[in-house]
Design a protein around this motif. Sequence first.
Motif, mmCIF file in Angstrom:
data_model
loop_
_atom_site.group_PDB
_atom_site.id
_atom_site.type_symbol
_atom_site.label_atom_id
_atom_site.label_comp_id
_atom_site.label_asym_id
_atom_site.label_seq_id
_atom_site.Cartn_x
_atom_site.Cartn_y
_atom_site.Cartn_z
ATOM 1 N N GLU A 134 31.197 -123.664 32.144
ATOM 2 C CA GLU A 134 31.629 -124.317 30.912
ATOM 3 C C GLU A 134 32.318 -125.653 31.192
ATOM 4 O OE1 GLU A 134 31.842 -121.201 31.677
ATOM 5 O OE2 GLU A 134 31.205 -119.982 29.980
ATOM 6 N N ALA A 135 32.919 -125.811 32.381
ATOM 7 C CA ALA A 135 33.632 -127.037 32.724
ATOM 8 C C ALA A 135 32.754 -128.043 33.461
ATOM 9 C CB ALA A 135 34.855 -126.709 33.582
ATOM 10 N N ASP A 136 31.529 -127.686 33.730
ATOM 11 C CA ASP A 136 30.612 -128.582 34.419
ATOM 12 C C ASP A 136 30.097 -129.610 33.414
ATOM 13 O OD1 ASP A 136 28.335 -129.814 35.556
ATOM 14 O OD2 ASP A 136 27.975 -128.062 36.834
ATOM 15 N N LEU A 137 30.479 -130.854 33.594
ATOM 16 C CA LEU A 137 30.130 -131.894 32.620
ATOM 17 C C LEU A 137 28.635 -132.183 32.556
ATOM 18 C CD1 LEU A 137 33.089 -134.411 33.047
ATOM 19 C CD2 LEU A 137 32.754 -132.666 31.285
ATOM 20 N N PHE A 138 27.891 -131.817 33.595
ATOM 21 C CA PHE A 138 26.443 -131.985 33.532
ATOM 22 C C PHE A 138 25.832 -130.956 32.583
ATOM 23 C CE2 PHE A 138 27.296 -133.902 37.725
ATOM 24 C CZ PHE A 138 26.787 -135.160 37.464
ATOM 25 N N LEU A 139 26.420 -129.770 32.554
ATOM 26 C CA LEU A 139 25.926 -128.707 31.678
ATOM 27 C C LEU A 139 26.585 -128.739 30.303
ATOM 28 C CD1 LEU A 139 25.975 -125.792 34.284
ATOM 29 C CD2 LEU A 139 24.012 -127.189 33.582
ATOM 30 N N ASN A 140 27.812 -129.214 30.252
ATOM 31 C CA ASN A 140 28.589 -129.213 29.021
ATOM 32 C C ASN A 140 29.347 -130.540 28.928
ATOM 33 O OD1 ASN A 140 30.065 -128.626 26.759
ATOM 34 N ND2 ASN A 140 31.298 -127.026 27.707
ATOM 35 N N PRO A 141 28.680 -131.621 28.510
ATOM 36 C CA PRO A 141 29.317 -132.936 28.505
ATOM 37 C C PRO A 141 30.494 -133.053 27.531
ATOM 38 C CG PRO A 141 27.134 -133.043 27.512
ATOM 39 C CD PRO A 141 27.285 -131.663 28.065
ATOM 40 N N TYR A 142 30.650 -132.090 26.656
ATOM 41 C CA TYR A 142 31.746 -132.146 25.681
ATOM 42 C C TYR A 142 32.902 -131.228 26.058
ATOM 43 C CZ TYR A 142 28.157 -134.569 23.125
ATOM 44 O OH TYR A 142 27.175 -135.456 22.773
ATOM 45 N N TYR A 143 32.945 -130.791 27.312
ATOM 46 C CA TYR A 143 34.029 -129.917 27.753
ATOM 47 C C TYR A 143 35.380 -130.606 27.542
ATOM 48 C CZ TYR A 143 37.307 -127.412 30.662
ATOM 49 O OH TYR A 143 38.423 -126.727 31.096
ATOM 50 N N SER A 144 36.350 -129.814 27.087
ATOM 51 C CA SER A 144 37.717 -130.291 26.916
ATOM 52 C C SER A 144 38.669 -129.150 27.250
ATOM 53 C CB SER A 144 37.938 -130.742 25.473
ATOM 54 O OG SER A 144 39.309 -130.962 25.229
ATOM 55 N N VAL A 145 39.717 -129.463 28.001
ATOM 56 C CA VAL A 145 40.682 -128.413 28.323
ATOM 57 C C VAL A 145 41.341 -127.873 27.062
ATOM 58 C CG1 VAL A 145 41.146 -129.264 30.653
ATOM 59 C CG2 VAL A 145 42.591 -130.008 28.791
ATOM 60 N N ASN A 146 41.463 -128.705 26.044
ATOM 61 C CA ASN A 146 42.107 -128.273 24.794
ATOM 62 C C ASN A 146 41.249 -127.326 23.972
ATOM 63 O OD1 ASN A 146 44.511 -129.705 25.211
ATOM 64 N ND2 ASN A 146 43.541 -131.579 24.502
ATOM 65 N N LYS A 147 39.990 -127.138 24.390
ATOM 66 C CA LYS A 147 39.103 -126.209 23.696
ATOM 67 C C LYS A 147 38.645 -125.072 24.603
ATOM 68 C CE LYS A 147 37.426 -129.783 20.598
ATOM 69 N NZ LYS A 147 36.302 -130.610 20.202
ATOM 70 N N ASP A 148 39.160 -125.035 25.821
ATOM 71 C CA ASP A 148 38.777 -124.021 26.799
ATOM 72 C C ASP A 148 39.609 -122.759 26.553
ATOM 73 O OD1 ASP A 148 38.667 -122.398 29.143
ATOM 74 O OD2 ASP A 148 38.071 -124.131 30.328
ATOM 75 N N SER A 149 38.971 -121.717 26.046
ATOM 76 C CA SER A 149 39.713 -120.506 25.665
ATOM 77 C C SER A 149 40.423 -119.859 26.860
ATOM 78 C CB SER A 149 38.780 -119.497 24.991
ATOM 79 O OG SER A 149 37.742 -119.108 25.871
ATOM 80 N N LYS A 150 39.833 -119.930 28.038
ATOM 81 C CA LYS A 150 40.487 -119.342 29.217
ATOM 82 C C LYS A 150 41.713 -120.154 29.625
ATOM 83 C CE LYS A 150 36.561 -116.904 31.160
ATOM 84 N NZ LYS A 150 35.768 -116.643 32.358
ATOM 85 N N LEU A 151 41.637 -121.465 29.528
ATOM 86 C CA LEU A 151 42.813 -122.283 29.839
ATOM 87 C C LEU A 151 43.894 -122.107 28.779
ATOM 88 C CD1 LEU A 151 41.613 -125.711 31.278
ATOM 89 C CD2 LEU A 151 43.021 -123.978 32.362
ATOM 90 N N LEU A 152 43.507 -122.047 27.530
ATOM 91 C CA LEU A 152 44.486 -121.838 26.463
ATOM 92 C C LEU A 152 45.165 -120.480 26.599
ATOM 93 C CD1 LEU A 152 42.538 -123.416 23.474
ATOM 94 C CD2 LEU A 152 44.398 -124.434 24.828
ATOM 95 N N ALA A 153 44.413 -119.471 27.033
ATOM 96 C CA ALA A 153 45.000 -118.150 27.288
ATOM 97 C C ALA A 153 45.989 -118.226 28.444
ATOM 98 C CB ALA A 153 43.908 -117.126 27.572
ATOM 99 N N ALA A 154 45.680 -119.031 29.464
ATOM 100 C CA ALA A 154 46.599 -119.191 30.594
ATOM 101 C C ALA A 154 47.878 -119.906 30.156
ATOM 102 C CB ALA A 154 45.921 -119.952 31.727
#
Length: 152
Positions: free
Chosen positions: A123-143
Amino acid sequence: MENEQLKLKTEYLFNRVWDEEISDEASEEYLDKANELIAEYGWPKVFEAWNNYLHEKCISPDSVVNFANLYWTYCGDLYSIPEPHKFLGYMLYKIDNNMHEYSNGDIIESLAVNILSKAGYKEADLFLNPYYSVNKDSKLLAAVDFWKSQNA
């Protein structure tokens, strides 16, 4: 004694301002010392020491951003780490999940992309997911929520 030496060497590396004006030679010396530390102790022990420094010495949001920039400078993002979401979530927690409020706080997003991609988190690989954002990453938000609950 070995742990004390590792701790002292870690403090030497991180007890400076990341964007201070230093010569190219001094900059190379810091990077060489970081590489020597990894060669001497191995990455797992060095990461543990660096992570301990983050938790023990980086009290303010600015000091966390400074740590993140130095971690990047010393190429820590090139190595795999245990529990990468927890590590990154702690930094986000300490800056109140507001990277853009702090000078150069966006380094945490860059670290997240590199560290999480290296850990196989597609999900954090910008080639696969160019719109990745830490503010929308559910695993990071859970952390982040985990760290908030630990320090409430």
